[in-house]
Design a protein around this motif. Structure first.
Motif, mmCIF file in Angstrom:
data_model
loop_
_atom_site.group_PDB
_atom_site.id
_atom_site.type_symbol
_atom_site.label_atom_id
_atom_site.label_comp_id
_atom_site.label_asym_id
_atom_site.label_seq_id
_atom_site.Cartn_x
_atom_site.Cartn_y
_atom_site.Cartn_z
ATOM 1 N N ASP A 345 0.833 -1.210 0.000
ATOM 2 C CA ASP A 345 0.000 0.000 0.000
ATOM 3 C C ASP A 345 0.863 1.253 0.000
ATOM 4 O O ASP A 345 0.592 2.219 -0.727
ATOM 5 C CB ASP A 345 -0.932 -0.002 1.221
ATOM 6 C CG ASP A 345 -1.971 -1.105 1.141
ATOM 7 O OD1 ASP A 345 -2.187 -1.633 0.038
ATOM 8 O OD2 ASP A 345 -2.561 -1.430 2.183
ATOM 9 N N GLU A 348 2.421 1.734 -3.380
ATOM 10 C CA GLU A 348 1.450 2.227 -4.360
ATOM 11 C C GLU A 348 1.258 3.730 -4.228
ATOM 12 O O GLU A 348 1.235 4.463 -5.233
ATOM 13 C CB GLU A 348 0.115 1.505 -4.162
ATOM 14 C CG GLU A 348 -0.906 1.756 -5.250
ATOM 15 C CD GLU A 348 -0.498 1.133 -6.575
ATOM 16 O OE1 GLU A 348 -0.758 1.764 -7.625
ATOM 17 O OE2 GLU A 348 0.065 0.031 -6.555
ATOM 18 N N CYS A 349 1.137 4.218 -2.984
ATOM 19 C CA CYS A 349 0.942 5.659 -2.774
ATOM 20 C C CYS A 349 2.181 6.447 -3.209
ATOM 21 O O CYS A 349 2.076 7.414 -3.981
ATOM 22 C CB CYS A 349 0.643 5.928 -1.298
ATOM 23 S SG CYS A 349 -0.942 5.308 -0.716
ATOM 24 N N ASN A 352 2.751 6.295 -7.131
ATOM 25 C CA ASN A 352 1.863 7.126 -7.934
ATOM 26 C C ASN A 352 2.211 8.605 -7.813
ATOM 27 O O ASN A 352 2.251 9.340 -8.812
ATOM 28 C CB ASN A 352 0.406 6.898 -7.518
ATOM 29 C CG ASN A 352 -0.219 5.718 -8.223
ATOM 30 O OD1 ASN A 352 -0.515 5.766 -9.415
ATOM 31 N ND2 ASN A 352 -0.418 4.636 -7.489
ATOM 32 N N VAL A 416 -4.708 5.986 -4.764
ATOM 33 C CA VAL A 416 -4.034 6.610 -3.632
ATOM 34 C C VAL A 416 -5.055 7.121 -2.625
ATOM 35 O O VAL A 416 -4.916 6.926 -1.413
ATOM 36 C CB VAL A 416 -3.121 7.757 -4.111
ATOM 37 C CG1 VAL A 416 -2.560 8.529 -2.914
ATOM 38 C CG2 VAL A 416 -1.989 7.207 -4.955
ATOM 39 N N LEU A 427 -5.609 13.030 2.076
ATOM 40 C CA LEU A 427 -4.870 13.360 0.864
ATOM 41 C C LEU A 427 -5.254 14.764 0.434
ATOM 42 O O LEU A 427 -6.441 15.073 0.257
ATOM 43 C CB LEU A 427 -5.188 12.354 -0.251
ATOM 44 C CG LEU A 427 -4.619 12.671 -1.633
ATOM 45 C CD1 LEU A 427 -3.095 12.674 -1.595
ATOM 46 C CD2 LEU A 427 -5.129 11.666 -2.666
ATOM 47 N N ILE A 441 0.141 13.764 1.881
ATOM 48 C CA ILE A 441 -0.542 12.625 2.526
ATOM 49 C C ILE A 441 -0.222 12.688 4.015
ATOM 50 O O ILE A 441 0.955 12.782 4.407
ATOM 51 C CB ILE A 441 -0.077 11.272 1.942
ATOM 52 C CG1 ILE A 441 -0.546 11.121 0.502
ATOM 53 C CG2 ILE A 441 -0.616 10.111 2.795
ATOM 54 C CD1 ILE A 441 -0.076 9.812 -0.143
#
Length: 446
Positions: A345, A348-349, A352, A416, A427, A441
């Motif tokens: 996770d 991925e954040c 991106n 995200v 976010l 974030i």
């Protein structure tokens, strides 16, 4: 309100019980000693009273005679603390001991007939008093006499004080010893709970995958159920991943076939265009839903991840992808920063946000990862064209891209957003001092 710890609760209860026991025991023992001392004082005065009566003599005309010096030496010494007197029926003094001469002794005269009374006489000099009414037979007549013996309370009170001091010293020491023994017993009894807490901490940090030590019978249901729950969670997570992988492979082939059929020259261009858009949409939806379902989300037993290490790995990969562009990366990473989050996770954040920054930057990208206000603050910003305020909310929606000519599915920022929401974070999109956009974030450290 934070609940009181079990050890503190039991410890306070033990201290309260021991303190109550010491106080009640001290009160009972002091009362028993006081009663015993008073009884001894009465017995002592009664013996002196009988000696006084034995030494007295009444003449034929009722006159009272006592020797000048009595057998008890303290009766003969002034203010010795032991006093005696004899009164007639009307309370008039017939005889007073030499110890009371020159000393104002308040001899009580309110004595009922045929009565012996022991009590305490308060005043400047507190006294124990023993009184007896005697009907003396002399020459055929009865002479009523009141014999009074009194003793100073000073020695008695000093005896009580010494006993109280000794009693409280020994009971206090015994209470401290009992509390120490109870504290040791409590620590020994709660040791299995501390071992459970240490093992759960090790599970949280990823050092072990379950509770391994043997525990007492009372804790065994808890530890066995917790191990079963951990095993079920891992098995369920693995089934999800396997199912998602199978679904992805199952859908790739039909979509590839559909794309191949769209290349047939016999199809009208308008049909080909419309069908290609729908296939692309189906591909985007599948990719988005697969990623959304694979998001681990917030779990207490997730092992902490080194945030700086993940960021460096992503930067190393992007440096290879964009090696043809001279992009300066400004790092502000807090050392040893760890976050309880699934590594996939977090990857991925970070991936991106950094991929978008590299894609749109003119030459500089800045990444910040620090603890702020009790949580992780991750900032990625660039010196690109930025995003208009009116379009910032729209890019977080699935399938929306800033530039349709730029490769991508338009689902990265939506993923995200979903991951950040799953971890209870936030976010945000802001203007960057570099001139482009700043993506922020904020995640709780848990």
């Amino acid at each position: 309100m934070t609940p009181v710890s079990l050890g503190l609760r039991v410890g306070l209860a033990a201290v309260l019980v021991v303190s109550l026991f010491v106080i009640l025991t001290a009160a009972a023992l002091e009362r028993a000693f006081r009663d015993s001392a008073e009884h001894a004082a009465r017995e002592r005065l009664q013996a002196q009273l009988y000696l006084l009566i034995a030494a007295a003599d009444v003449g034929p005309r009722g006159e009272l005679t006592l020797p000048e010096r009595l057998g008890e030496a303290r009766f003969n010494v002034s203010e010795s603390g032991l006093y005696a007197a004899v009164h007639d029926a009307r309370g008039r003094p017939l005889w007073v001991s030499p110890s009371a001469r020159g000393f104002d002794v308040p001899f009580p005269v309110d004595q009922p007939a045929a009565d012996t009374r022991f009590d305490r006489l308060d005043g400047p000099t507190p006294l124990h008093v023993l009184r007896m009414m005697v009907s003396w037979e002399a020459s055929g007549t009865t002479v009523p006499l009141r014999f009074v013996v009194m003793e100073d309370l000073g020695p008695y009170q000093e005896q009580i004080r010494e006993y109280r001091q000794s009693l409280f010293t020994w009971l206090g020491a015994m209470g401290v010893l009992l509390v120490a023994v109870l504290a040791g017993t409590l620590r020994w009894g709660l040791a299995p709970l501390r071992r459970v807490a240490r093992e759960i901490k090790a599970i949280e940090t990823g050092e072990q995958d379950g509770l391994r030590r043997a525990y007492p019978r009372e804790l065994r249901p808890l530890t066995e159920n917790l191990n079963a729950l951990l095993g079920q969670e891992r098995a369920q997570q693995q089934r999800y991943r396997d199912g998602l992988g199978d679904l992805a492979h199952s859908l790739k082939t039909p979509l590839a076939v559909l794309r191949g059929l769209l290349d047939e020259p016999a199809l009208p261009p308008s049909w080909r265009r419309g069908a290609d858009e729908q296939v692309q949409r189906m591909d985007d939806i599948v990719a988005y839903q697969l990623q959304r379902a694979a998001t681990a989300g917030r779990r207490a037993l997730t092992a902490p991840v080194d945030v700086g290490l993940v960021i460096e790995r992503v930067l190393a990969s992007l440096a290879k992808v964009y090696r043809g562009r001279p992009i300066e990366v400004i790092r502000d990473l807090q050392p040893e920063l760890r976050l309880r989050m699934a590594e996939g996770d977090l990857m991925e954040c970070v991936g991106n946000l950094l991929d978008n920054a590299f894609k749109w930057a003119d030459g500089r990208v800045r990444v910040v990862a620090r603890v702020q206000a009790g949580g992780l603050r991750l900032v990625v910003e660039d010196d690109g064209p930025g995003i208009e305020a009116a379009r910032r909310e729209a890019i977080l929606a699935r399938g929306v891209r800033l530039d349709e000519h730029t490769p991508g599915h338009g689902i990265g920022m939506a993923m995200v957003r979903d991951i950040v929401d799953a971890y209870g974070g936030r976010l945000g999109i802001e203007d960057s001092p570099l001139g482009g956009v700043r993506m922020v974030i904020e995640l709780p450290l848990m």
